[in-house]
Design an enzyme around this catalytic site. Structure first.
Site, PDB file in Angstrom:
ATOM      1  N   ASP A   1      45.522  24.798  34.760  1.00  0.00           N
ATOM      2  CA  ASP A   1      44.768  26.803  34.251  1.00  0.00           C
ATOM      3  C   ASP A   1      44.855  27.673  35.802  1.00  0.00           C
ATOM      4  O   ASP A   1      45.575  27.946  37.059  1.00  0.00           O
ATOM      5  CB  ASP A   1      43.545  26.197  35.923  1.00  0.00           C
ATOM      6  CG  ASP A   1      42.132  27.259  35.389  1.00  0.00           C
ATOM      7  OD1 ASP A   1      41.101  26.900  34.641  1.00  0.00           O
ATOM      8  OD2 ASP A   1      42.109  28.403  36.099  1.00  0.00           O
ATOM      9  N   ILE A   2      45.195  28.881  34.878  1.00  0.00           N
ATOM     10  CA  ILE A   2      46.214  29.882  36.213  1.00  0.00           C
ATOM     11  C   ILE A   2      45.102  29.920  37.341  1.00  0.00           C
ATOM     12  O   ILE A   2      46.152  30.723  38.241  1.00  0.00           O
ATOM     13  CB  ILE A   2      45.722  31.080  35.309  1.00  0.00           C
ATOM     14  CG1 ILE A   2      46.561  31.695  35.775  1.00  0.00           C
ATOM     15  CG2 ILE A   2      44.252  31.392  34.995  1.00  0.00           C
ATOM     16  CD1 ILE A   2      46.972  33.307  34.571  1.00  0.00           C
TER      17      ILE A   2
ATOM     18  N   HIS B   1      36.904  23.708  25.972  1.00  0.00           N
ATOM     19  CA  HIS B   1      38.489  22.848  26.430  1.00  0.00           C
ATOM     20  C   HIS B   1      36.873  22.095  28.093  1.00  0.00           C
ATOM     21  O   HIS B   1      36.290  22.105  28.139  1.00  0.00           O
ATOM     22  CB  HIS B   1      39.071  24.153  27.653  1.00  0.00           C
ATOM     23  CG  HIS B   1      37.882  24.905  28.265  1.00  0.00           C
ATOM     24  ND1 HIS B   1      37.371  25.954  27.617  1.00  0.00           N
ATOM     25  CD2 HIS B   1      37.682  25.091  29.312  1.00  0.00           C
ATOM     26  CE1 HIS B   1      37.144  26.820  28.206  1.00  0.00           C
ATOM     27  NE2 HIS B   1      36.608  26.235  29.635  1.00  0.00           N
TER      28      HIS B   1
ATOM     29  N   VAL C   1      35.868  31.617  27.844  1.00  0.00           N
ATOM     30  CA  VAL C   1      36.950  31.206  27.039  1.00  0.00           C
ATOM     31  C   VAL C   1      36.269  29.554  25.843  1.00  0.00           C
ATOM     32  O   VAL C   1      35.856  29.463  25.556  1.00  0.00           O
ATOM     33  CB  VAL C   1      37.730  30.509  27.541  1.00  0.00           C
ATOM     34  CG1 VAL C   1      38.874  30.566  26.305  1.00  0.00           C
ATOM     35  CG2 VAL C   1      38.792  31.185  28.590  1.00  0.00           C
TER      36      VAL C   1
HETATM   37  P1  5GP Z   1      35.369  28.444  31.859  1.00  0.00           P
HETATM   38  O1  5GP Z   1      34.846  29.054  32.701  1.00  0.00           O
HETATM   39  O2  5GP Z   1      35.532  28.935  30.141  1.00  0.00           O
HETATM   40  O3  5GP Z   1      34.448  26.682  31.395  1.00  0.00           O
HETATM   41  O4  5GP Z   1      36.724  28.628  32.181  1.00  0.00           O
HETATM   42  C1  5GP Z   1      38.077  29.074  32.002  1.00  0.00           C
HETATM   43  C2  5GP Z   1      39.044  27.976  32.845  1.00  0.00           C
HETATM   44  O5  5GP Z   1      40.424  29.122  32.181  1.00  0.00           O
HETATM   45  C3  5GP Z   1      38.927  28.678  33.851  1.00  0.00           C
HETATM   46  O6  5GP Z   1      39.352  28.238  34.882  1.00  0.00           O
HETATM   47  C4  5GP Z   1      40.191  30.162  33.997  1.00  0.00           C
HETATM   48  O7  5GP Z   1      40.794  29.998  35.342  1.00  0.00           O
HETATM   49  C5  5GP Z   1      41.171  29.576  32.763  1.00  0.00           C
HETATM   50  N1  5GP Z   1      41.735  30.733  32.488  1.00  0.00           N
HETATM   51  C6  5GP Z   1      41.500  31.922  32.052  1.00  0.00           C
HETATM   52  N2  5GP Z   1      42.451  32.733  31.219  1.00  0.00           N
HETATM   53  C7  5GP Z   1      43.461  31.705  31.577  1.00  0.00           C
HETATM   54  C8  5GP Z   1      45.050  32.025  30.697  1.00  0.00           C
HETATM   55  O8  5GP Z   1      45.584  33.142  30.634  1.00  0.00           O
HETATM   56  N3  5GP Z   1      45.431  30.534  31.453  1.00  0.00           N
HETATM   57  C9  5GP Z   1      45.222  29.980  31.573  1.00  0.00           C
HETATM   58  N4  5GP Z   1      46.318  28.621  31.900  1.00  0.00           N
HETATM   59  N5  5GP Z   1      44.040  29.845  32.196  1.00  0.00           N
HETATM   60  C10 5GP Z   1      42.826  30.565  32.104  1.00  0.00           C
END
Ligand code: 5GP
Length: 117
Positions: free
Chosen positions: A33-34, A104, A100
Site C-alpha cells: 500500500d502506498i 482488494h 478504489v
Molecule cells: P480502499 O479504501 O479502497 O479499501 O483502499 C484503497 C487503498 O489503496 C488505500 O489504502 C490507499 O492507500 C491505496 N492506494 C491508493 N492509491 C494507490 C497507489 O497508487 N498505489 C498503491 N500502492 N496504493 C494505493
C-alpha cells in the site's frame, strides 16, 4: 456498478503506474500500500476486472476465488506474520468507504493492531 478500467489498480496491473510488487501468479497480484497503516500493509487483488468483494464473490470463477485466498495466506507466511497475527480487510462500496473500485484485500500486520472496533 460497472467496472472502470481506468481505476488506479487497473493501471497498476497494466504497468502504467509503478508499485512495489510482493506477489504474482496467474490470477493474483499483490503490492505494498502506498500509505501503509502498519509495518506490513499489502494489497492483494485479482487480475480479473471485479469492482469489489460483492462482484468478485458473485462472478469470479472458483479457481480465481481459491487463488486469491491461497495467495493471502502465502503472502502472510512470506511476511512472517502468520504466527504473530494479522488483519484482513475488504471495503465494499460507500458505507465502507471503498476508494478504489477494483476488489482488494488489505493484509495488515507486523505490530499489535489494536482493537478492530
Ligand atoms: P480502499 O479504501 O479502497 O479499501 O483502499 C484503497 C487503498 O489503496 C488505500 O489504502 C490507499 O492507500 C491505496 N492506494 C491508493 N492509491 C494507490 C497507489 O497508487 N498505489 C498503491 N500502492 N496504493 C494505493
Amino acid at each position: 456498478m460497472a467496472y472502470d478500467s481506468n481505476n488506479i489498480f487497473a493501471k497498476i496491473l497494466r504497468g502504467e503506474i509503478p508499485c512495489t510488487k510482493v506477489f504474482e501468479n496467474e490470477h493474483v497480484f499483490a503490492f505494498n500500500d502506498i500509505a501503509p497503516k502498519a509495518p506490513v500493509h499489502v494489497l492483494i487483488i485479482p487480475k480479473g476486472a471485479y469492482v469489489s468483494f460483492a462482484d468478485f464473490s458473485a462472478k469470479a470463477t472458483a479457481e480465481e476465488i481459491v487463488a486469491l485466498n491461497r495467495a493471502v495466506g502465502e503472502i502472510a507466511r512470506e511476511k512472517g506474520i502468520d504466527v504473530t497475527g494479522y488483519r484482513l480487510l475488504a471495503n465494499h462500496a460507500e458505507h465502507a468507504r471503498q476508494d478504489v473500485p477494483h476488489y482488494h484485500v488489505h493484509l495488515l500486520g507486523g505490530v499489535d493492531l489494536g482493537p478492530c472496533f
